[in-house]
Design a protein around this motif. Structure first.
Motif, mmCIF file in Angstrom:
data_model
loop_
_atom_site.group_PDB
_atom_site.id
_atom_site.type_symbol
_atom_site.label_atom_id
_atom_site.label_comp_id
_atom_site.label_asym_id
_atom_site.label_seq_id
_atom_site.Cartn_x
_atom_site.Cartn_y
_atom_site.Cartn_z
ATOM 1 N N LEU A 245 -57.421 1.030 -16.573
ATOM 2 C CA LEU A 245 -57.549 -0.333 -16.094
ATOM 3 C C LEU A 245 -57.217 -0.391 -14.612
ATOM 4 C CD1 LEU A 245 -57.930 -3.283 -16.933
ATOM 5 C CD2 LEU A 245 -55.509 -3.362 -17.446
ATOM 6 N N LYS A 246 -58.114 -0.971 -13.829
ATOM 7 C CA LYS A 246 -57.862 -1.107 -12.397
ATOM 8 C C LYS A 246 -58.062 -2.565 -12.032
ATOM 9 C CE LYS A 246 -58.916 0.823 -7.935
ATOM 10 N NZ LYS A 246 -59.620 1.841 -7.194
ATOM 11 N N LEU A 247 -57.031 -3.197 -11.527
ATOM 12 C CA LEU A 247 -57.079 -4.596 -11.150
ATOM 13 C C LEU A 247 -56.632 -4.759 -9.707
ATOM 14 C CD1 LEU A 247 -55.404 -6.078 -14.338
ATOM 15 C CD2 LEU A 247 -57.838 -5.979 -13.831
ATOM 16 N N GLN A 248 -57.036 -5.844 -9.100
ATOM 17 C CA GLN A 248 -56.642 -6.128 -7.727
ATOM 18 C C GLN A 248 -55.188 -6.576 -7.678
ATOM 19 O OE1 GLN A 248 -58.510 -5.737 -5.008
ATOM 20 N NE2 GLN A 248 -60.200 -4.959 -6.228
ATOM 21 N N MET A 249 -54.434 -6.132 -6.666
ATOM 22 C CA MET A 249 -53.051 -6.551 -6.481
ATOM 23 C C MET A 249 -52.961 -8.059 -6.252
ATOM 24 S SD MET A 249 -50.278 -4.736 -6.384
ATOM 25 C CE MET A 249 -49.295 -3.672 -5.409
ATOM 26 N N GLU A 250 -53.977 -8.632 -5.609
ATOM 27 C CA GLU A 250 -53.932 -10.038 -5.259
ATOM 28 C C GLU A 250 -54.107 -10.942 -6.472
ATOM 29 O OE1 GLU A 250 -55.055 -7.421 -3.714
ATOM 30 O OE2 GLU A 250 -56.459 -8.036 -2.194
ATOM 31 N N ARG A 251 -54.550 -10.415 -7.568
ATOM 32 C CA ARG A 251 -54.832 -11.227 -8.745
ATOM 33 C C ARG A 251 -53.543 -11.808 -9.322
ATOM 34 N NH1 ARG A 251 -56.832 -9.222 -14.545
ATOM 35 N NH2 ARG A 251 -56.796 -11.238 -15.532
ATOM 36 N N VAL B 63 -49.598 -7.470 -14.549
ATOM 37 C CA VAL B 63 -50.876 -6.968 -14.096
ATOM 38 C C VAL B 63 -50.671 -5.510 -13.705
ATOM 39 C CG1 VAL B 63 -52.688 -7.167 -12.359
ATOM 40 C CG2 VAL B 63 -51.604 -9.225 -13.255
ATOM 41 N N TYR B 64 -51.365 -4.606 -14.371
ATOM 42 C CA TYR B 64 -51.236 -3.174 -14.074
ATOM 43 C C TYR B 64 -52.233 -2.809 -12.994
ATOM 44 C CZ TYR B 64 -51.321 1.855 -14.514
ATOM 45 O OH TYR B 64 -51.267 3.201 -14.251
ATOM 46 N N ASN C 140 -45.677 -2.989 -10.221
ATOM 47 C CA ASN C 140 -44.845 -2.546 -9.094
ATOM 48 C C ASN C 140 -43.803 -3.592 -8.720
ATOM 49 O OD1 ASN C 140 -46.175 -0.113 -8.933
ATOM 50 N ND2 ASN C 140 -47.591 -0.798 -7.347
ATOM 51 N N GLU C 141 -44.172 -4.872 -8.809
ATOM 52 C CA GLU C 141 -43.213 -5.933 -8.501
ATOM 53 C C GLU C 141 -42.072 -5.944 -9.518
ATOM 54 O OE1 GLU C 141 -45.641 -9.465 -6.355
ATOM 55 O OE2 GLU C 141 -46.261 -8.994 -8.398
#
Length: 89
Positions: free
Chosen positions: A2-8, A85-86, A26-27
């Motif tokens: 799964l690859k998602l945008q950090m901004e999401r 969100v990963y 990461n947060e």
């Protein structure tokens, strides 16, 4: 993977009330969680838990290996939650 945008960032809802925003793994990993390390005198090694993350515990033969395992356990615990969100490769 799964690859998602950090901004999401999406709001989390409970009924009609916004209760927070989605955060990235990461947060959450960067947040400070109290870690308890207890020597296991019966079995040997060390047991590590995060009191603020119910059921998140692990062990290791040395303090170093127990802490390394604790970081993996913390990551797995956080990924099991719905509001993360990963961001992976």
């Amino acid at each position: 993977m799964l690859k998602l945008q950090m901004e999401r960032m999406q709001p989390l809802f409970k009924g009609s009330m916004v209760i927070g925003m989605m955060k990235t793994l990461n947060e959450y990993m960067a947040m400070s969680y109290r870690m308890e390390i207890v020597e296991d005198k019966d079995e040997g090694g060390y047991v590590v838990s995060f009191p603020d993350l119910p059921g998140c515990l692990t062990c290791g033969e040395t303090i170093e290996s127990a802490v390394d395992n604790a970081m993996d356990a913390k990551k797995a615990y956080l990924l099991s939650k719905n509001d993360i969100v990963y961001v992976g490769k």
